[in-house]
Every structure is written in structure tokens, then in C-alpha cells.
Design a protein around this motif. Structure first.
Motif, mmCIF file in Angstrom:
data_model
loop_
_atom_site.group_PDB
_atom_site.id
_atom_site.type_symbol
_atom_site.label_atom_id
_atom_site.label_comp_id
_atom_site.label_asym_id
_atom_site.label_seq_id
_atom_site.Cartn_x
_atom_site.Cartn_y
_atom_site.Cartn_z
ATOM 1 N N UNK A 52 0.838 -1.205 0.000
ATOM 2 C CA UNK A 52 0.000 0.000 0.000
ATOM 3 C C UNK A 52 0.873 1.255 0.000
ATOM 4 N N UNK A 53 1.937 1.261 0.793
ATOM 5 C CA UNK A 53 2.836 2.415 0.855
ATOM 6 C C UNK A 53 3.536 2.606 -0.490
ATOM 7 N N UNK A 54 4.002 1.523 -1.095
ATOM 8 C CA UNK A 54 4.673 1.623 -2.393
ATOM 9 C C UNK A 54 3.709 2.145 -3.452
ATOM 10 N N UNK A 55 2.482 1.633 -3.485
ATOM 11 C CA UNK A 55 1.481 2.122 -4.432
ATOM 12 C C UNK A 55 1.189 3.606 -4.192
ATOM 13 N N UNK A 56 1.082 4.010 -2.931
ATOM 14 C CA UNK A 56 0.813 5.405 -2.589
ATOM 15 C C UNK A 56 1.939 6.324 -3.071
ATOM 16 N N UNK A 57 3.182 5.899 -2.897
ATOM 17 C CA UNK A 57 4.322 6.705 -3.352
ATOM 18 C C UNK A 57 4.306 6.830 -4.872
ATOM 19 N N UNK A 58 4.040 5.731 -5.575
ATOM 20 C CA UNK A 58 3.962 5.791 -7.033
ATOM 21 C C UNK A 58 2.808 6.683 -7.497
ATOM 22 N N UNK A 59 1.682 6.611 -6.803
ATOM 23 C CA UNK A 59 0.538 7.463 -7.137
ATOM 24 C C UNK A 59 0.890 8.940 -6.957
ATOM 25 N N UNK A 60 1.550 9.286 -5.854
ATOM 26 C CA UNK A 60 1.951 10.675 -5.624
ATOM 27 C C UNK A 60 2.957 11.144 -6.676
ATOM 28 N N UNK A 61 3.875 10.263 -7.065
ATOM 29 C CA UNK A 61 4.840 10.599 -8.108
ATOM 30 C C UNK A 61 4.137 10.853 -9.434
ATOM 31 N N UNK A 62 3.188 9.983 -9.799
ATOM 32 C CA UNK A 62 2.443 10.149 -11.042
ATOM 33 C C UNK A 62 1.641 11.450 -11.029
ATOM 34 N N UNK A 63 0.986 11.749 -9.899
ATOM 35 C CA UNK A 63 0.213 12.988 -9.803
ATOM 36 C C UNK A 63 1.106 14.226 -9.891
#
Length: 81
Positions: A52-63
Motif C-alpha cells: 500500500x505504501x509503495x502504491x501510494x508513493x507511485x501514485x503521488x509521483x504520477x500525480x
């Protein structure tokens, strides 16, 4: 009052939402299943919500990248006129 007419209010709301979401994700990471032992070597931890943390970091990077691209395209359109 329309929220899109006041960019300071909109940016403040977005900031508060992102900070709250970050606090919730990392709080859950630390509080839920953090001390689970790693199967191959019990000396190490295998936190339950690592994905979940890894997905969240990737999501923030994409945004963040999307915000930069949108900002630059708007800037380029205004400079071209």
C-alpha cells in the motif's frame, strides 16, 4: 462560494487532503501488522501494508508529474499566443 474561483482555497484544500491521506497511510503502515516476522529470516520485519505504501508513493509521483506536465502545457499555450 465556488471553490474553483479562489485558487488559494483550492490549493489549501488539496494540501490538507494530501497531508491527511499521507498521515493515514503511514499511520496504518506503522500501526497495522508492522512487527510481522519475515518468513525466511525472523530477525527481519515484513510489514503487512508495504504494498500500500509503495502504491501510494507511485501514485503521488504520477500525480506530481501530471501536474508539472499540465502546468507546462498551459504555460506554453499562453506564451505561444
Amino acid at each position: 462560494m465556488n471553490i474553483t474561483k479562489n485558487p488559494m482555497r483550492l490549493s489549501r484544500i488539496i494540501l490538507v487532503v494530501l497531508v491527511a491521506l499521507t498521515v493515514v497511510v503511514f499511520g496504518l503502515f506503522w500501526l497495522v501488522g508492522f512487527n510481522m516476522p519475515f518468513i525466511d529470516d525472523p530477525k527481519f520485519n515484513a510489514p503487512l501494508l508495504t504494498d500500500v505504501v509503495i502504491f501510494f508513493v507511485y501514485l503521488m509521483l504520477f500525480l506530481a508529474i501530471a501536474a508539472v506536465v499540465l502546468s507546462m502545457s498551459g504555460w506554453a499555450r499562453r506564451m505561444g499566443k
